[in-house]
Scaffold this motif. Structure first.
Motif, PDB file in Angstrom:
ATOM      1  N   CYS A 463      39.728  47.555  51.119  1.00  0.00           N
ATOM      2  CA  CYS A 463      41.180  47.414  51.181  1.00  0.00           C
ATOM      3  C   CYS A 463      41.806  48.717  51.650  1.00  0.00           C
ATOM      4  O   CYS A 463      41.437  49.795  51.153  1.00  0.00           O
ATOM      5  N   GLN A 480      40.279  39.272  51.049  1.00  0.00           N
ATOM      6  CA  GLN A 480      41.439  39.560  50.195  1.00  0.00           C
ATOM      7  C   GLN A 480      41.116  40.631  49.175  1.00  0.00           C
ATOM      8  O   GLN A 480      39.995  40.702  48.653  1.00  0.00           O
ATOM      9  N   CYS A 481      42.113  41.463  48.895  1.00  0.00           N
ATOM     10  CA  CYS A 481      42.018  42.424  47.797  1.00  0.00           C
ATOM     11  C   CYS A 481      42.593  41.769  46.549  1.00  0.00           C
ATOM     12  O   CYS A 481      43.738  41.302  46.559  1.00  0.00           O
ATOM     13  N   HIS A 482      41.822  41.749  45.473  1.00  0.00           N
ATOM     14  CA  HIS A 482      42.269  41.118  44.239  1.00  0.00           C
ATOM     15  C   HIS A 482      43.132  42.041  43.389  1.00  0.00           C
ATOM     16  O   HIS A 482      43.527  41.669  42.274  1.00  0.00           O
ATOM     17  N   HIS A 483      43.403  43.240  43.895  1.00  0.00           N
ATOM     18  CA  HIS A 483      44.250  44.178  43.155  1.00  0.00           C
ATOM     19  C   HIS A 483      45.670  44.232  43.698  1.00  0.00           C
ATOM     20  O   HIS A 483      46.632  44.253  42.939  1.00  0.00           O
ATOM     21  N   CYS A 484      45.816  44.262  45.020  1.00  0.00           N
ATOM     22  CA  CYS A 484      47.158  44.366  45.605  1.00  0.00           C
ATOM     23  C   CYS A 484      47.557  43.137  46.402  1.00  0.00           C
ATOM     24  O   CYS A 484      48.717  43.008  46.805  1.00  0.00           O
ATOM     25  N   GLY A 485      46.605  42.220  46.656  1.00  0.00           N
ATOM     26  CA  GLY A 485      46.914  41.008  47.394  1.00  0.00           C
ATOM     27  C   GLY A 485      46.787  41.125  48.901  1.00  0.00           C
ATOM     28  O   GLY A 485      47.036  40.152  49.623  1.00  0.00           O
ATOM     29  N   TYR A 486      46.389  42.286  49.409  1.00  0.00           N
ATOM     30  CA  TYR A 486      46.219  42.454  50.863  1.00  0.00           C
ATOM     31  C   TYR A 486      45.241  41.413  51.404  1.00  0.00           C
ATOM     32  O   TYR A 486      44.208  41.134  50.778  1.00  0.00           O
ATOM     33  N   GLN A 487      45.580  40.829  52.570  1.00  0.00           N
ATOM     34  CA  GLN A 487      44.716  39.833  53.199  1.00  0.00           C
ATOM     35  C   GLN A 487      44.492  40.180  54.662  1.00  0.00           C
ATOM     36  O   GLN A 487      45.352  40.761  55.319  1.00  0.00           O
ATOM     37  N   ASP A 532      42.843  30.760  41.668  1.00  0.00           N
ATOM     38  CA  ASP A 532      43.281  30.536  43.044  1.00  0.00           C
ATOM     39  C   ASP A 532      43.769  29.109  43.270  1.00  0.00           C
ATOM     40  O   ASP A 532      44.613  28.870  44.136  1.00  0.00           O
ATOM     41  N   ARG A 699      47.395  49.941  45.447  1.00  0.00           N
ATOM     42  CA  ARG A 699      48.663  49.538  46.064  1.00  0.00           C
ATOM     43  C   ARG A 699      49.317  50.688  46.826  1.00  0.00           C
ATOM     44  O   ARG A 699      50.532  50.883  46.801  1.00  0.00           O
TER      45      ARG A 699
END
Length: 745
Positions: A463, A480-487, A532, A699
């Motif tokens: 990420c 996807q990053c499960h910490h900040c939601g970046y895709q 999810d 983040r």
């Protein structure tokens, strides 16, 4: 309240002839402020502590709560006036005391804590009035010059046979237009009545007979009800094995509190858990309680907040934030699955809802019930010390018995290459399906694979905003990053070396396990359940219905399936990677893994058919695995508590964390260095750090951590306050305090 002399204007500020005496109060706005501000009360306006008011703050109009007497540290001539009192019930004294206590304990600003209790600004506005129409009994039809059209006749005839009705209902039943009713009102034939909107929540039916309880359940329920009838503060651990019927037991003190005309709040750790719980509540009390969690729509939140404040919402079921609602007359708090990590809020105001629930009960002088099959070590230590009481349920309800637990050593019973289901587990699954029963595979890892790398150059997808690998979600075609939601879209070629066909998923997630299950068992119906795709009570209810209707043979899921669910035909649970979560330096890793795996195991054999749990592990000698297989919770807890005592860790010591973060790494390091130089020292105290957090970039913010361990007698908050007061940090650097941290990331 206090009175102070205030001038009528700067022109005559020094002229005693123009001095007036005005009431002054302190008002706390729901902003991240350290405390309330003083305000003048205009002549003719009556305000009391707890009133919601409108105030000027800077150039804006803000809302706040009258907190009490003015502090008196500002010249009354400089104070501004309150604009007015808002049309809602005042905040109870106990709620304001609770906010003060939470602020002091967590070292969060008072206004930030108040914001959690004022999370629905629209709720402070007067509700829109409801208008109903009825015949005017004083109207003289014979003497009036009213032309009677067929629509008017239908409306008058309808109202003659019905109580006051809303316009929409009248139009729907008579087929008349709105102008017809308007004309009848203007002619005086019909009256328009303004009524207070009814509460959206029905009163529970307390006459529904309770279900048949075992002798053990009756004894436990009677003990809890005795505490409720006695009144006053008490904290009781309802300690029952999975499937023992804890919910039905604590429904009895809930009923007792409702019978007293009081309010009750039940805290659940997961939104999805509420689906089956709500059905049990409807069966027991005939109504749906008020729900409070992030999935509730804004309009419903507004109605719920007001109903809680005026007391018409008698029972609230919600996530941790439900604890901060402005209860009118709260008489009982229940914390279900009290051990759950989800009760800890990790950002903003950092608090643990279980501990705050106990405090709220103590301040309100009411009972609190903590329910769990795997109580936290902190709760067990309080029971041992005599601060909490304990009520035990040692057996499952009805004909159900606890499942047998077997260990599969994957070093000997190896899955096929790039497969995760061992031959033994595969064989037992086939036997389960052949007998018409259901099974569950548990893997606490979302997505398809936790890491994707290039076999050509070794590039790993990370990420850009966090120190974390991107998780492949093949069903979405994304990383996807499960910490900040970046895709990011899953690429076809390596972005580092350009090689095609060399990207390889590493390790399994539930999507990959689903792929394997479908290939291995082509004739069975498989369904995946994670956060999810199960994103609220409605989705959870639909899943429960499909499982109960036996439209699903195999459930594959993460910890969302670990607790709360009752599937009578589910007899086999396979834990694909029982070692997941045991590694690392997390203080609570072993305790959390034991709790999670025990809860997962508890899904098997809850009906009249016996259940089996298979734990796939590469470390069968691990004490967590051995304790679960032996069903010896007490032995595990004894060893874990002994180790905590040796190192002075909770519950035998205290922990706090400082998290220093910012956009610029150099500024964060400099601030952490200055804070470190001022770190306190002394007996019974140890300060570790600063060190990069395991998630050193989160983040887009660089993060450094301090860990403070202290003996229980040391006042941690005072120590940290004195420490940080000696250090100045730039406004671009944030310093967060986490008292009793649960996450070490």
């Amino acid at each position: 309240m206090s009175a102070a002399k205030a001038t009528s204007g700067n022109l005559f500020a020094n002229d005693p002839a123009f001095e007036v005496t005005a009431q002054t109060v302190s008002v706390l706005p729901p902003l991240p402020l350290a405390g309330p501000y003083d305000y003048l009360v205009p002549e003719g306006l009556s305000v009391q502590p707890g009133d919601f008011v409108e105030i000027p703050l800077g150039r804006q109009t803000q809302r706040g709560v009258v907190w009490g007497d003015a502090k008196g540290d500002v010249d009354p001539a400089k104070l501004r006036e309150i604009y007015g009192v808002l049309p809602t019930a005042p905040m109870a004294d106990v709620t304001r005391k609770f906010i003060d206590w939470v602020s002091a304990y967590t070292m969060a600003r008072q206004g930030a804590v108040l914001r959690m209790a004022m999370s629905v600004p629209d709720a402070l506005d007067a509700p829109k009035p409801i208008f109903r129409f009825t015949l005017n009994p004083e109207f003289d039809a014979d003497g009036a010059s009213l032309r009677m059209t067929p629509p008017r006749k239908r409306v008058l005839a309808f109202l003659a046979d019905h109580p006051p009705m809303e316009q929409g209902d009248i139009l729907r039943e008579t087929g008349a237009g709105a102008s017809v009713i308007k004309g009848l009102v203007e002619a005086g034939a019909v009256q328009r009545l303004m009524v207070t909107p009814p509460s959206p929540f029905e009163l529970p039916d307390l006459d529904i007979p309770r279900p048949d309880l075992s002798d053990e359940q009756v004894a436990a329920a009677d003990a809890l009800c005795a505490q409720q009838e006695k009144g006053g503060f008490s904290c009781t651990l309802l300690d029952g094995v999975t499937g023992s019927g804890k919910t039905e037991v604590y429904f009895e003190p809930v009923r007792a509190a409702l019978a007293q005309g009081k309010q009750v709040v039940v805290l659940l750790p997961e939104i999805a858990l509420s689906a089956q719980w709500l059905q049990r509540f409807r069966d027991r009390f005939g109504v749906t309680p008020a729900l409070w969690h992030s999935e509730v729509g804004q309009a419903r939140r507004r109605d719920t907040w007001r109903a809680v404040a005026d007391g018409s919402a008698r029972l609230v079921v919600g996530a941790r934030s439900a604890l901060f609602l402005p209860y009118h007359d709260l008489a009982l708090i229940v914390v279900d699955e009290e051990h759950e990590h989800a009760f800890k809020q990790e950002d903003g105001v950092m608090y643990h809802a279980r501990d705050m629930a106990v405090t709220r009960a103590h301040l309100g002088n009411i009972p609190v019930v903590l329910a769990s099959a795997t109580p936290s070590l902190e709760t067990l230590a309080n029971v041992e010390a005599g601060r909490y009481q304990r009520v035990a349920l040692g057996s499952r309800h009805g004909a159900a018995v606890l499942p047998s637990v077997e260990i599969i050593d994957i070093r000997k019973d190896k899955p096929e290459r790039n497969r995760w289901i061992t031959p033994t587990l595969k064989k037992r699954l086939l036997e389960t399906f052949a007998s018409g029963e259901q099974a569950m595979l548990f893997l606490n890892r979302r997505g398809y694979a936790p890491l994707t790398l290039c076999r050509a150059c070794g590039h790993r997808f990370q990420c850009p905003n966090c120190t974390a690998w991107l998780v492949e979600h093949r069903a979405w075609g994304k990383l996807q990053c499960h910490h900040c939601g970046y895709q990011a879209k899953a690429p076809d070629a390596c972005p580092s070396c350009g090689a095609e066909g060399k990207l390889a998923p590493c390790g399994p997630g539930v999507e990959r396990l689903y792929e394997e299950a479908v290939e291995t068992f082509p004739d069975i119906r498989v369904e995946v359940a994670t956060s999810d795709n199960i994103m609220g009570p409605k989705a959870a209810a639909e899943l429960i219905k499909r499982v109960h209707n036996h439209e699903v043979d195999l459930l594959i899921g993460t910890q969302i399936l670990a607790k709360g669910y009752h599937f009578p035909m589910l007899t086999l649970v396979g834990v694909v990677d029982a070692d997941l979560g045991l590694a690392g330096g997390d203080l609570r890793a072993a305790e959390r893994s034991y709790q999670l795996l025990t809860q997962v195991a508890g899904r098997a054999g809850r009906g009249d058919r016996p259940g089996t749990v298979l734990l796939q592990t590469a470390d069968p000698a691990n004490r967590v695995i051995k304790a679960i297989a032996a069903g010896d919770r007490d032995a595990f807890n004894e060893v874990e508590l002994s180790q905590r005592m040796t190192h002075g860790m909770p519950p035998h010591g205290r922990l706090a964390a400082l998290i220093i973060s910012g956009k610029k790494e150099k500024e964060v390091d400099e601030a952490a260095w200055r804070i470190g130089r001022a770190a306190p020292r002394g007996d019974g105290l140890m300060v570790l750090g600063p060190a990069p957090a395991p998630l050193s970039l989160l983040r887009g913010r660089y993060r450094r951590r301090f860990m403070i361990r202290a003996d229980k007698g040391i006042k941690m908050q005072a120590l940290i306050h004195d420490w940080l007061s000696k250090v100045k940090t730039p406004g671009s650097v944030r310093v967060q305090v986490d008292i009793d941290p649960y996450s070490f990331m």
